[in-house]
Design an enzyme around this catalytic site. Structure first.
Site, PDB file in Angstrom:
ATOM      1  N   ASP A   1       0.745  -1.245  -0.028  1.00 50.69           N
ATOM      2  CA  ASP A   1       0.039  -0.060   0.014  1.00 50.69           C
ATOM      3  C   ASP A   1       0.986   1.358   0.031  1.00 50.69           C
ATOM      4  OD1 ASP A   1      -2.338   1.474   0.108  1.00 50.69           O
ATOM      5  OD2 ASP A   1      -1.745   1.901   2.254  1.00 50.69           O
ATOM      6  N   SER A   2       0.177   2.490  -0.332  1.00 51.99           N
ATOM      7  CA  SER A   2       0.988   3.637  -0.057  1.00 51.99           C
ATOM      8  C   SER A   2       1.545   3.979   1.285  1.00 51.99           C
ATOM      9  CB  SER A   2       0.131   4.927  -0.686  1.00 51.99           C
ATOM     10  OG  SER A   2      -1.033   4.788   0.390  1.00 51.99           O
TER      11      SER A   2
ATOM     12  N   TYR B   1      -0.946   8.161  -2.711  1.00 49.49           N
ATOM     13  CA  TYR B   1      -1.081   7.947  -4.204  1.00 49.49           C
ATOM     14  C   TYR B   1      -2.232   8.550  -4.971  1.00 49.49           C
ATOM     15  CZ  TYR B   1       2.483   3.845  -3.881  1.00 49.49           C
ATOM     16  OH  TYR B   1       3.413   3.067  -3.764  1.00 49.49           O
ATOM     17  N   GLY B   2      -2.848   8.912  -4.342  1.00 49.21           N
ATOM     18  CA  GLY B   2      -4.253   9.390  -5.172  1.00 49.21           C
ATOM     19  C   GLY B   2      -4.085  10.572  -6.142  1.00 49.21           C
TER      20      GLY B   2
ATOM     21  N   CYS C   1      -4.141  -1.690  -2.035  1.00 50.63           N
ATOM     22  CA  CYS C   1      -4.662  -0.388  -2.437  1.00 50.63           C
ATOM     23  C   CYS C   1      -5.386  -0.367  -3.578  1.00 50.63           C
ATOM     24  CB  CYS C   1      -2.993   0.125  -2.954  1.00 50.63           C
ATOM     25  SG  CYS C   1      -3.052   1.632  -3.333  1.00 50.63           S
ATOM     26  N   ASN C   2      -6.482   0.667  -3.196  1.00 53.09           N
ATOM     27  CA  ASN C   2      -7.454   0.333  -4.220  1.00 53.09           C
ATOM     28  C   ASN C   2      -6.923   1.235  -5.500  1.00 53.09           C
ATOM     29  OD1 ASN C   2     -10.542  -0.642  -3.444  1.00 53.09           O
ATOM     30  ND2 ASN C   2      -9.176   0.597  -1.568  1.00 53.09           N
ATOM     31  N   THR C   3      -5.978   2.484  -4.956  1.00 51.06           N
ATOM     32  CA  THR C   3      -5.651   2.985  -6.372  1.00 51.06           C
ATOM     33  C   THR C   3      -4.463   1.977  -7.494  1.00 51.06           C
ATOM     34  OG1 THR C   3      -5.405   5.053  -5.185  1.00 51.06           O
ATOM     35  CG2 THR C   3      -4.158   5.146  -6.903  1.00 51.06           C
TER      36      THR C   3
ATOM     37  N   GLU D   1      -2.715   8.658   7.808  1.00 49.68           N
ATOM     38  CA  GLU D   1      -1.122   8.365   7.684  1.00 49.68           C
ATOM     39  C   GLU D   1      -0.595   9.438   8.889  1.00 49.68           C
ATOM     40  OE1 GLU D   1       1.280   6.752   6.186  1.00 49.68           O
ATOM     41  OE2 GLU D   1      -0.592   5.696   5.189  1.00 49.68           O
TER      42      GLU D   1
ATOM     43  N   CYS E   1     -10.631   2.854  -0.323  1.00 48.31           N
ATOM     44  CA  CYS E   1      -9.403   3.065  -0.019  1.00 48.31           C
ATOM     45  C   CYS E   1      -9.268   2.422   1.313  1.00 48.31           C
ATOM     46  CB  CYS E   1      -9.098   4.572   0.080  1.00 48.31           C
ATOM     47  SG  CYS E   1      -7.464   4.972   0.636  1.00 48.31           S
ATOM     48  N   THR E   2      -8.077   1.608   1.280  1.00 47.10           N
ATOM     49  CA  THR E   2      -7.701   0.910   2.421  1.00 47.10           C
ATOM     50  C   THR E   2      -7.323   1.502   3.614  1.00 47.10           C
ATOM     51  OG1 THR E   2      -5.543   0.515   1.703  1.00 47.10           O
ATOM     52  CG2 THR E   2      -7.056  -1.109   1.230  1.00 47.10           C
ATOM     53  N   HIS E   3      -7.132   2.925   3.582  1.00 44.32           N
ATOM     54  CA  HIS E   3      -7.053   3.627   4.672  1.00 44.32           C
ATOM     55  C   HIS E   3      -8.350   3.914   5.551  1.00 44.32           C
ATOM     56  CE1 HIS E   3      -3.282   4.746   2.798  1.00 44.32           C
ATOM     57  NE2 HIS E   3      -2.753   5.104   4.034  1.00 44.32           N
TER      58      HIS E   3
END
Length: 267
Positions: free
Chosen positions: A11-12, A43-44, A74-76, A153, A185-187
């Site tokens: 992931d980012s 990353y978005g 990571c969805n992006t 983050e 988004c995994t966040h």
């Protein structure tokens, strides 16, 4: 087959830990190797070309550490780089988009599904296309939420600031009358309580990570790659930037104390 090589996921930043949580639950005999690219988060707002470079670098690293299977946590990246990476690397991979869309299509009551995600994921149209493929009659409403990843983050989830940001982003979706919302988004599962407060109990929240890990379990079994009982299970964590945010997030979100996180530089 007792295949003890690890599952790789990336992931980012800390968001992929929401996927790790489901691996621990549904694949408890699997070791993992996690990479968080927090030196280059978020990353978005990145271009597809940048993300392709980042994904190739990270996959090369994970495979060099023996990964047998890759989860795009990571969805992006799931929406923009996964098809190309599948062609480039000879290892099975899975992303979040199709499993998440299938789950939303299954649980929606009135066929009005919202997607909240990064700018890149929304612009890609990946969730919109996957939802229409899963159930052609669905009405889909997408909302980009660029402020949420930096909040997570920075460890600022569970705060008034994060609740106000979530409320702002979901307001158009509430007005559209959605009955289901994909946290694209995994966040965003770090902000689960904020979404629940902002939307109320009538909107079903879908975390694509759970459906993805269940699908990964089926594929691993089909490919003879499941790790069987016996032998040690090890979870290794790497980042491209500061290790401390991942250590803190693992403690707060997963209840893991003393996680060892190593910083590495990718070429």
């Amino acid at each position: 087959m007792n295949e003890k090589r690890p599952i790789g996921l990336f992931d980012s930043g800390v968001g992929g830990l929401t996927v790790s949580r489901h691996i621990f639950r549904y694949l408890p005999e699997e070791s993992t190797i996690y990479f968080g690219d927090n030196a280059r988060v978020p990353y978005g707002s990145r271009s597809r070309e940048e993300l392709m470079t980042f994904a190739a670098q990270i996959l090369t690293f994970l495979l060099s550490r023996g990964a047998k299977y890759i989860i795009f946590a990571c969805n992006t990246n799931s929406s923009l780089t996964l098809p190309a990476m599948r062609r480039r690397f000879g290892v099975p991979m899975i992303g979040l988009i199709e499993p998440g869309a299938a789950e939303a299509a299954r649980v929606t009551r009135r066929g009005r599904v919202g997607v909240i995600a990064t700018e890149a994921t929304v612009k890609s149209g990946a969730y919109q296309a996957a939802l229409k493929a899963a159930a052609p009659g669905l009405e889909v409403f997408a909302q980009a939420a660029p402020r949420l990843v930096p909040l997570v983050e920075g460890g600022r989830f569970g705060t008034r600031e994060s609740l106000e940001a979530v409320r702002e982003y979901v307001e158009p979706l509430k007005k559209a009358g959605i009955d289901t919302l994909i946290l694209g988004c995994t966040h965003y599962p770090f902000l689960w309580e904020e979404f629940r407060t902002a939307l109320g109990p009538e909107v079903v929240l879908v975390d694509p990570a759970e459906a993805t890990v269940k699908a990964a379990r089926e594929e691993l079994a089909r490919l003879g790659l499941l790790g069987g009982p016996g032998g040690p299970v090890e979870h290794r964590y790497y980042v491209s930037g500061d290790p401390l945010p991942l250590v803190a997030a693992a403690r707060r979100f997963l209840g893991l104390d003393g996680v060892r996180v190593e910083k590495v530089t990718l070429d």
